[in-house]
Design a protein around this motif. Structure first.
Motif, PDB file in Angstrom:
ATOM      1  N   ARG A 118     -12.910  -9.268 -90.465  1.00 49.64           N
ATOM      2  CA  ARG A 118     -11.493  -8.976 -90.699  1.00 49.64           C
ATOM      3  C   ARG A 118     -10.977  -8.318 -89.434  1.00 49.64           C
ATOM      4  O   ARG A 118     -11.690  -7.555 -88.782  1.00 49.64           O
ATOM      5  CB  ARG A 118     -11.330  -8.037 -91.902  1.00 49.64           C
ATOM      6  CG  ARG A 118     -11.634  -8.708 -93.226  1.00 49.64           C
ATOM      7  CD  ARG A 118     -11.091  -7.914 -94.398  1.00 49.64           C
ATOM      8  NE  ARG A 118      -9.630  -7.968 -94.499  1.00 49.64           N
ATOM      9  CZ  ARG A 118      -8.938  -9.014 -94.965  1.00 49.64           C
ATOM     10  NH1 ARG A 118      -9.562 -10.095 -95.372  1.00 49.64           N
ATOM     11  NH2 ARG A 118      -7.626  -8.964 -95.043  1.00 49.64           N
ATOM     12  N   ALA A 119      -9.772  -8.671 -89.077  1.00 52.01           N
ATOM     13  CA  ALA A 119      -9.269  -8.132 -87.811  1.00 52.01           C
ATOM     14  C   ALA A 119      -7.763  -8.014 -87.824  1.00 52.01           C
ATOM     15  O   ALA A 119      -7.064  -8.712 -88.556  1.00 52.01           O
ATOM     16  CB  ALA A 119      -9.680  -9.044 -86.660  1.00 52.01           C
ATOM     17  N   GLN A 120      -7.302  -7.116 -87.013  1.00 49.20           N
ATOM     18  CA  GLN A 120      -5.877  -6.953 -86.804  1.00 49.20           C
ATOM     19  C   GLN A 120      -5.417  -7.972 -85.757  1.00 49.20           C
ATOM     20  O   GLN A 120      -6.168  -8.270 -84.816  1.00 49.20           O
ATOM     21  CB  GLN A 120      -5.647  -5.554 -86.253  1.00 49.20           C
ATOM     22  CG  GLN A 120      -4.381  -4.944 -86.766  1.00 49.20           C
ATOM     23  CD  GLN A 120      -4.480  -3.434 -86.659  1.00 49.20           C
ATOM     24  OE1 GLN A 120      -5.515  -2.839 -86.973  1.00 49.20           O
ATOM     25  NE2 GLN A 120      -3.420  -2.841 -86.199  1.00 49.20           N
ATOM     26  N   VAL A 121      -4.242  -8.491 -85.950  1.00 42.65           N
ATOM     27  CA  VAL A 121      -3.670  -9.382 -84.928  1.00 42.65           C
ATOM     28  C   VAL A 121      -3.025  -8.496 -83.876  1.00 42.65           C
ATOM     29  O   VAL A 121      -2.128  -7.712 -84.165  1.00 42.65           O
ATOM     30  CB  VAL A 121      -2.628 -10.324 -85.554  1.00 42.65           C
ATOM     31  CG1 VAL A 121      -1.933 -11.151 -84.475  1.00 42.65           C
ATOM     32  CG2 VAL A 121      -3.291 -11.230 -86.571  1.00 42.65           C
ATOM     33  N   VAL A 122      -3.510  -8.570 -82.661  1.00 40.92           N
ATOM     34  CA  VAL A 122      -3.032  -7.674 -81.609  1.00 40.92           C
ATOM     35  C   VAL A 122      -1.794  -8.245 -80.924  1.00 40.92           C
ATOM     36  O   VAL A 122      -0.853  -7.531 -80.600  1.00 40.92           O
ATOM     37  CB  VAL A 122      -4.169  -7.451 -80.575  1.00 40.92           C
ATOM     38  CG1 VAL A 122      -3.670  -6.642 -79.389  1.00 40.92           C
ATOM     39  CG2 VAL A 122      -5.359  -6.775 -81.241  1.00 40.92           C
TER      40      VAL A 122
END
Ligand SMILES: Nc1ncnc2c1ncn2[C@@H]1O[C@H](COP(=O)(O)OP(=O)(O)OP(=O)(O)O)[C@@H](O)[C@H]1O
Length: 359
Positions: free
Chosen positions: A293-297
């Motif tokens: 899971r990751a943040q969209v930078v």
């Protein structure tokens, strides 16, 4: 068939080779490499404009290494077409047939039609656009019925639409006429559109050769991977049941080249294909080797693909169709997290010893 064996050429302090290449009858070998890799030096040596220090060039089994360029039966087309300025388009294309005593050969009209220049037949080269001149140069080279054709970035000076159209004409013509050809370029799209076989050249050294499809899916070399659109994720670290790159766990059984992994190649670097990175938790049914899971930078809306930088460690980049991006509501909210997955076929481990080139 054109074969090059143990070829070594020097140009000033630059050394090309030693290298071996084979162009199968009727196939197109694309030599892909960055500027200064030695692509022109290679073609000049095969054409006979340069003398190699070592090695042989054979055409259909015959050794032509010592033969003057004009007696090799090899056609060459460069980036900037050098046409006969005093001859019309038709007479440029008809030049070699005329030498054969076939001034009215139907082949001339076929080539003019094929390259879309029949309506320009009476025009003088100086009145033509760059794209039209290249069409004439290609038709003229083929009218000589060469035993092999060498193409030194013949499309690189043209603007994108002209280039794409002429690339398709060239592709169909080389296939139909079954002329063995070497086409050199630094453009990946062009290479992949035209190539049956690919040879990756960097700093005078051949890095990997083989069928284009095979190299694209299974690069075993860092330069090859990079030039064919793979991105370096980072050094692999082997744990009990998985491989880690930074914080990202990867299932080693789907790393593409598991056999290499068994050899302790986890000291290598993991590469991935940015256009295969899925975001937003779709494709739940297919199996993925990397899941996070990751943040969209950042979302950079380039053309034709958008580039999405993801806040994983190390960071992943996804290349996404605009249409798909628009389906993802969560992307507008850069503070939220998205599911990130990468399928196994889009991950490779490349052994240490072939360091990634600078980005
Ligand atoms: N006559 C020469 N004397 C000295 N160095 C040369 C000579 N010809 C070529 N070189 C060098 O050989 C290297 C390879 O040149 P080459 O033109 O083959 O590269 P390339 O892959 O075709 O590059 P590009 O894509 O920019 O055309 C370069 O470093 C170039 O400077």
């Amino acid at each position: 068939m054109l074969t090059v064996s143990d070829l070594l050429t020097r140009a000033g302090s630059f050394q090309l080779g030693p290298l071996d290449l084979t162009v199968r009858a009727g196939s197109v070998l694309v030599v892909l490499g960055p500027s200064g890799a030695g692509k022109s030096v290679l073609l000049d040596t095969i054409a006979g404009f340069r003398t190699p220090r070592r090695g042989r060039v054979r055409l259909d089994g015959e050794d032509i290494t010592g033969r003057p360029a004009d007696l090799r039966g090899i056609g060459v087309v460069f980036q900037d077409a050098a046409l006969f300025p005093h001859l019309s388009v038709r007479d440029n294309v008809g030049f070699a047939p005329a030498l054969r005593g076939q001034r009215r050969s139907p082949e001339i009209d076929e080539l003019l039609a094929r390259f879309g220049i029949a309506h320009l037949a009476r025009r003088a080269p100086r009145s033509l656009s760059g794209g039209e001149r290249q069409r004439v140069a290609l038709a003229r080279a083929l009218a000589a019925r060469p035993a092999a054709l060498l193409l030194d970035e013949p499309l690189s000076a043209l603007d994108q639409p002209v280039r794409e159209e002429l690339r398709e004409v060239l592709r169909a013509t080389l296939r139909d006429l079954a002329v063995p050809a070497i086409h050199v370029t630094h453009d990946r799209d062009e290479a992949l559109r035209l190539a049956d076989d690919l040879a990756i050249l960097d700093a005078g050294t051949l890095r990997q050769t083989g069928p284009a499809d095979e190299l694209t899916r299974h690069p075993t070399d860092a330069v090859t991977a990079r030039l064919l659109g793979w991105a370096a994720l980072g050094p692999a670290r082997e744990d009990t049941d998985c491989v880690h790159v930074g914080d990202l766990p990867i299932d080693p059984t789907v790393l593409g080249n598991g056999a290499v992994l068994g050899n302790g190649a986890t000291r290598g670097t993991v590469y991935y294909r940015p256009e295969e990175v899925r975001i937003g938790g779709r494709d739940r049914l297919s199996y993925h080797a990397l899941r996070a899971r990751a943040q969209v930078v950042e979302v950079v809306r380039t053309v034709p693909l958008a580039r999405v930088l993801l806040g994983t460690t190390p960071p992943l980049t996804a290349l996404v169709l605009h249409r798909d991006l628009d389906d993802l509501d969560d992307l507008d909210d850069l503070s939220g997290e998205v599911e990130v997955t990468v399928p196994g076929h889009a991950l490779r481990i490349i052994e240490a010893g072939t360091p990634p080139p600078p980005a």
